[in-house]
Scaffold this active site. Structure first.
Site, PDB file in Angstrom:
ATOM      1  N   CYS A  88     -58.751  98.643  27.444  1.00 48.85           N
ATOM      2  CA  CYS A  88     -58.406  97.608  28.641  1.00 48.85           C
ATOM      3  C   CYS A  88     -57.411  97.474  29.454  1.00 48.85           C
ATOM      4  O   CYS A  88     -57.081  98.659  29.634  1.00 48.85           O
ATOM      5  CB  CYS A  88     -58.081  95.825  27.806  1.00 48.85           C
ATOM      6  SG  CYS A  88     -56.607  96.088  27.554  1.00 48.85           S
TER       7      CYS A  88
ATOM      8  N   CYS B 218     -54.215  98.010  29.569  1.00 46.13           N
ATOM      9  CA  CYS B 218     -54.041  99.538  29.239  1.00 46.13           C
ATOM     10  C   CYS B 218     -53.351 100.284  30.129  1.00 46.13           C
ATOM     11  O   CYS B 218     -52.465 100.714  30.579  1.00 46.13           O
ATOM     12  CB  CYS B 218     -54.431  99.842  27.670  1.00 46.13           C
ATOM     13  SG  CYS B 218     -54.503  98.491  26.855  1.00 46.13           S
TER      14      CYS B 218
ATOM     15  N   ASP C  71     -64.523 118.486  -0.928  1.00 44.69           N
ATOM     16  CA  ASP C  71     -63.452 119.839  -1.523  1.00 44.69           C
ATOM     17  C   ASP C  71     -62.397 118.228  -1.534  1.00 44.69           C
ATOM     18  O   ASP C  71     -62.293 117.036  -1.874  1.00 44.69           O
ATOM     19  CB  ASP C  71     -62.708 120.161   0.118  1.00 44.69           C
ATOM     20  CG  ASP C  71     -61.800 120.802   0.249  1.00 44.69           C
ATOM     21  OD1 ASP C  71     -61.456 121.101  -1.238  1.00 44.69           O
ATOM     22  OD2 ASP C  71     -60.598 120.076   0.935  1.00 44.69           O
TER      23      ASP C  71
ATOM     24  N   ASP D  47     -61.761 120.619   4.861  1.00 42.62           N
ATOM     25  CA  ASP D  47     -61.101 120.777   5.231  1.00 42.62           C
ATOM     26  C   ASP D  47     -60.535 122.130   5.964  1.00 42.62           C
ATOM     27  O   ASP D  47     -59.527 122.312   6.882  1.00 42.62           O
ATOM     28  CB  ASP D  47     -60.116 119.444   6.310  1.00 42.62           C
ATOM     29  CG  ASP D  47     -58.868 119.343   4.817  1.00 42.62           C
ATOM     30  OD1 ASP D  47     -59.455 120.205   3.806  1.00 42.62           O
ATOM     31  OD2 ASP D  47     -57.758 119.526   4.985  1.00 42.62           O
TER      32      ASP D  47
ATOM     33  N   ASP E 123     -62.166 126.247   2.733  1.00 43.43           N
ATOM     34  CA  ASP E 123     -63.426 125.621   2.828  1.00 43.43           C
ATOM     35  C   ASP E 123     -64.645 126.342   3.632  1.00 43.43           C
ATOM     36  O   ASP E 123     -65.509 126.228   3.834  1.00 43.43           O
ATOM     37  CB  ASP E 123     -63.853 124.060   3.047  1.00 43.43           C
ATOM     38  CG  ASP E 123     -62.679 123.095   1.788  1.00 43.43           C
ATOM     39  OD1 ASP E 123     -62.953 123.643   0.519  1.00 43.43           O
ATOM     40  OD2 ASP E 123     -61.246 122.847   1.888  1.00 43.43           O
TER      41      ASP E 123
END
Lengths: 707, 56
Positions: free
Chosen positions: A32, A35, A434, A605, A609
Site C-alpha cells: 500500500c 508501505c 517428491d 524441488d 528431481d
C-alpha cells in the site's frame, strides 16, 4: 461501430533498466501507499543513498547510491522499518528494458489512431457518400492507412517473411497476405473510383491482432522477469581466504585451488574438498536425503549443500560448467527438448486454418473467373474472403485467455514460466510428488522438553553419535554449550550412553530405553521423547483429496526409505508410494507413465528431481527449490503451500475450455460470413462488423476468467 | 460539403494529439508502475516525480 476503445491503452508491464551503480531490492510484503512511503523514507535517511523509488507493481525498490555503497545498509534500513527485504542480483536481472513491448504499444497506438479516422470516413461512405465525395474519402483513407499499416504491421510482416524464407507457413502468413492484398486492392479500387475499399478492415485487423500480440508478449515477459528475479534472489558470493583475512567475491571470480570460508548456515558455493573444520551438511537439495550428514576434513562438498553447524574451510576443485550442479543441468537439457515439441492449441489451429483459408480464397477466385470471366470482380471476392476469414479473433483467442488465467494463477502463488504450461496443465491426469522439500519440511525442528542443562546433555550425546538421526537432532539444536560427559559408549543399532554428573544418560531408540518415541533421551530415570526430522506441510492432505475428487491420481516418489515414504503417503492420502528411488529411477517411472499415455504433473524441488521434472509432461517446483529444479520447471510455486494445486488444475481446465469456446465463436462468425463473401455479397461494412464483433466477443469471453 | 475541408483536418489533428500524448506518456515511463502511482496520491507530503528525485 468499432467500439473497441482505441483510446484505452492496455496496461504495460515494462521495467526500465537499473541505473548504473544502483541497487535493487525485492520487497515481498509491501502492498500500500504507507508501505511505499515507509520504505522510501527509511532509505532516504541512509547515508550514501541518492534516491530511492518503489515500484509497487513489481514489489521492488530501485536505489541509486554513491559508488561503493553496497546493499547491506539499505537492507538493514528497510528491515528496521519493518518490511522484508531481499537483495536482487542486478546482473542476473539484466537490462530488461522492455523495448519490444514498448514498440508494440506504439504500434497499437498508431493503428488505433488510423483506425479511428479511417472508420470515421468509412461510415460516411457506407451511409451513402457517392462520386467525388466517396473518391475523396477513399483517397484520404489511403493516405492514412497505407503508412499506418506499413508501420504497425511490421511485426507480422517480419514474422511471415522469416517463416516463408524457412519454407514454413505460420499464422502471420495469411495475416500479412490479407493486409497487403487488402491495401493493394483498395488502392486500385480508389484509383478506379470503385465502390469498395477495405482500408478500415486492414487497419482494424492490424489493431486487434496487435492487441493479441501484445497480450502474448506481456505474459511471456512477466513470466521471464519473475523467473529472473527468482534466480537473482540469492546473489552468489563466496568468502575467499586471502593472506590478510577473507574477502567477499562473486562466485564467478573464484578459481580452482582457491581456499573458501563457508560460515554455518551458508550454502556451499562450489564443488570442493573440506580441509578444516567439522560440520553437518544438509544435502537435501542435492540428494533428497532428509537427514543431515556429518562431514570432516577430506570429505567432498558439492555446490548447493547447506553448511548447518560449523564454520569450515574448503579447497575448490571445480568451478563453472564443471560443477556437479551444471553437469546435472546439461543432462536435463536433453530431456527438455522432447517436451518443447508440444504444440499448443493455437499452433494446431493455425496448421489447419492457414492452408484452408488460402485454398478457400483461391477457389473463390478461380470459381468466379470461371463463372463470370471478370478478373477484377473475382479478385475482389477472393480478397473479401481472405479479409473475412483472417484470423483476427483467432489471434486473440489464446493470448487473451492465457493472460487472464496466468494473472489469476499468479495471484494464487503459481507462476507460469512456459508458454504452453497452462494448456499442458489442463491435460494432466496424474500428479507425481517428491517427498522431501515438496510435501515435507526436511529440516530438523527445535526440541522442547528438556531444560537448558538437559539440552546440553542432548547436544553432547548427539555429538558423540554417528547415527544420521543424531546429526538431524544436532542441526535442530540452538547454539548451546555441550555438557561434559564421561564413559561415552556407542551401542550399535541402539544409541549412545554416558555418564553426566554421576548420573547415567542415554540417547537412542525408544525400545532400548524403555520408552516409545523414536528417538528418546534418558537422563537419570526420566525419559524425554524427542521430535525428529520431517513434518508434513500444511495443505498437503487437502490438495491430494482435491486432486482425487477431480479424478487425478497421485503418486509419491522419494529417495528416502520405504518407512518414511509410507508414513507420509498415509498421512497425505496418497495411494501409491515408491521409495529408494534414484534420479534415474524417477525418470523411468515418468517414462513408464508416458508410455501408458498418462500425462503426469511432477512436483519436486531437489536436484535429484531435476531430470524427472524435465521428463514429466508438465512440472512444478517450489520457489525454495534448487536453481536447477526451478529452471527446468514449467511452473514455480511461490509459496511452499501445495494446496493450490487442485485450483490451478481446475483453472487451467477452464482456461482451455474458454480457448476452445473462443475458437468456436470465431469459427461461427466465419461460418456466417464466408458463404456471403463467396457469393459476392460481402461489403467492407460487413467485414468491419464481423471482425469487430467477433474480436470483442472473444475478448469479453476471455475476461470472464478474471473473476 | 465544403465543411469537410475543416472537419477532416480537425479529426486528424485531434487523433494526432491523442497519439502524440500517448507516445509521450509511454516514453516518459508513466506506465511503469500503475499501481504504485495510483497509491502515491495518498502520501501526505508532496511526491516528487522520478526525474527530480534522480537528480537528488
Amino acid at each position: 461501430m468499432t467500439a473497441a476503445c482505441p483510446a484505452c491503452p492496455p496496461m504495460p508491464d515494462t521495467t526500465g533498466a537499473a541505473p548504473e551503480g544502483g541497487v535493487q531490492i525485492s520487497l515481498p510484503t509491501i502492498h500500500c501507499a504507507a508501505c511505499m512511503a515507509g520504505v522510501e523514507r527509511a532509505l532516504s535517511r541512509v547515508d550514501g543513498v541518492i534516491s530511492a523509488r518503489v515500484n509497487l507493481g513489481l514489489k521492488r525498490v530501485r536505489i541509486e547510491t554513491v559508488p561503493g555503497l553496497g546493499a547491506e545498509p539499505c537492507l538493514a534500513a528497510i528491515r528496521a522499518a519493518g518490511y522484508d527485504a531481499l537483495e536482487l542480483d542486478t546482473d542476473a536481472l539484466g537490462g530488461e528494458g522492455d523495448a519490444t513491448g514498448r514498440s508494440l504499444l506504439i504500434a497499437i497506438g498508431v493503428a488505433g489512431f488510423a483506425m479511428m479516422n479511417v472508420m470515421l470516413l468509412s461510415v460516411s461512405v457506407w451511409s451513402g457518400a457517392t462520386d467525388a465525395t466517396r473518391d475523396m474519402f477513399h483517397w484520404i483513407s489511403a493516405m492514412i492507412a497505407l503508412p499506418a499499416v506499413a508501420y504497425a504491421g511490421r511485426p507480422f510482416f517480419s514474422s511471415a517473411w522469416a517463416a516463408l524464407r524457412a519454407g514454413r507457413l505460420n499464422m502471420e502468413v495469411p495475416i500479412s497476405l490479407a493486409l497487403i492484398l487488402a491495401c493493394g486492392m483498395s488502392l486500385y479500387e480508389t484509383l478506379e473510383s470503385g465502390r469498395h475499399a477495405y482500408f478500415d478492415a486492414a487497419l482494424s485487423l492490424t489493431f486487434f491482432l496487435l492487441i493479441g500480440r501484445y497480450l502474448d508478449h506481456r505474459t511471456r515477459i512477466a513470466a521471464r522477469s519473475a523467473a529472473r528475479e527468482l534466480a537473482a534472489l540469492e546473489p552468489s558470493r563466496a568468502e575467499r581466504v586471502t593472506r590478510g583475512g577473507t574477502e567477499t567475491v562473486p562466485v564467478a571470480q573464484v578459481q580452482v585451488g582457491d581456499l573458501l570460508h563457508v560460515p554455518a548456515g551458508m550454502r556451499v558455493p562450489l564443488d570442493g574438498v573440506l580441509i578444516r573444520g567439522e560440520t553437518t551438511l544438509d544435502r537435501g537439495l542435492v540428494t533428497g536425503e532428509s537427514q543431515p550428514m556429518a562431514a570432516g576434513p577430506g570429505d567432498t562438498l558439492v555446490a548447493g549443500e547447506v553448511n548447518l553447524s560449523g564454520a569450515i574451510k574448503m579447497r575448490v576443485t571445480a568451478v563453472g560448467d564443471d560443477t556437479t550442479l551444471r553437469r546435472m543441468a546439461a543432462l536435463v537439457e536433453v530431456a527438455e527438448t522432447a517436451r518443447n515439441k508440444y504444440s499448443g492449441l493455437a499452433d494446431r489451429a493455425a496448421a489447419i486454418y492457414a492452408p484452408a483459408v488460402h485454398l478457400l480464397a483461391l477457389l473463390a477466385f478461380l470459381g468466379w473467373v470461371w463463372a463470370s470471366g471478370d478478373l477484377r470482380l473475382s479478385l475482389n471476392i477472393a480478397i473479401a474472403v481472405l479479409i473475412i476469414t483472417c484470423p483476427c479473433a483467432l489471434g486473440l483467442a489464446v493470448p487473451a485467455v492465457s493472460t487472464a488465467a496466468s494473472g489469476r494463477l499468479f495471484r494464487r502463488g503459481v507462476l507460469l514460466k512456459n508458454a504452453t504450461a497452462l494448456e499442458r496443465l489442463a491435460e494432466v491426469d496424474c500428479v507425481v510428488f517428491d517427498k522431501t522439500g515438496t510435501l515435507t519440511d526436511g529440516r530438523a525442528i527445535p526440541q522442547q522438553g528438556p531444560d537448558a542443562a538437559g539440552m546440553g546433555v542432548l547436544k553432547a550425546l548427539a555429538l558423540a553419535s554417528h547415527h544420521p538421526v543424531a546429526r538431524g537432532l544436532l542441526a535442530g539444536l540452538p547454539d548451546i554449550v555441550a555438557a561434559d560427559l564421561t564413559e561415552v559408549q556407542e551401542h550399535r543399532g541402539d544409541g549412545v550412553s554416558a555418564t553426566w554428573q554421576g548420573r547415567p544418560v542415554a540417547l537412542g531408540r525408544g525400545g532400548w530405553l524403555g520408552g516409545t518415541a523414536n528417538p528418546t533421551l534418558k537422563i537419570g530415570d526420566r525419559l524425554y521423547p524427542l521430535q525428529t526430522g520431517e513434518q508434513m506441510r500444511p495443505g498437503v492432505a487437502q490438495a491430494v483429496a482435491g486432486l482425487h475428487a477431480m479424478g487425478i491420481d497421485t503418486l509419491l516418489l522419494t529417495g528416502d526409505t520405504a518407512h518414511a515414504a509410507d508414513k507420509i503417503a498415509l498421512a497425505a492420502g496418497i495411494a501409491q508410494a515408491q521409495a529408494d528411488m534414484r534420479p534415474e529411477d524417477k525418470v523411468r517411472v515418468l517414462d513408464g507413465l508416458r508410455a501408458q499415455g498418462r500425462r503426469a504433473l511432477m512436483v519436486g524441488d531437489g536436484l535429484n528431481d531435476t531430470p524427472a521434472l524435465a521428463s514429466a509432461f508438465v512440472s512444478m517446483a517450489p520457489a525454495s527449490a534448487m536453481d536447477a529444479a526451478r529452471v527446468v520447471s514449467d511452473m514455480v510455486l511461490l509459496n511452499p503451500d501445495v494446496s493450490v494445486l487442485p485450483e490451478a488444475v481446475d483453472l487451467a481446465r477452464r482456461a482451455r475450455k474458454r480457448i476452445v469456446q473462443n475458437f468456436a465463436t470465431a469459427g461461427l462468425y466465419n461460418l456466417v460470413a464466408v458463404p456471403l463473401a463467396l457469393a459476392g455479397f460481402a461489403t467492407p461494412l460487413m467485414a468491419a462488423l464481423a471482425m469487430s464483433t467477433s474480436s470483442i466477443t472473444v475478448l469479453l469471453n476471455a475476461l470472464r476468467m478474471r473473476t | 460539403m465544403n465543411i469537410l475541408v475543416i472537419l477532416v483536418p480537425v479529426s486528424l489533428v485531434l487523433g494526432g494529439i491523442w497519439l502524440g500524448g500517448f507516445i509521450w506518456a509511454l516514453k516518459g515511463d508513466q506506465f511503469e508502475d500503475l499501481e504504485g502511482d495510483a497509491q502515491r496520491i495518498l502520501f501526505d507530503e508532496a511526491d516528487q516525480p522520478p526525474e527530480d528525485t534522480r537528480e537528488g
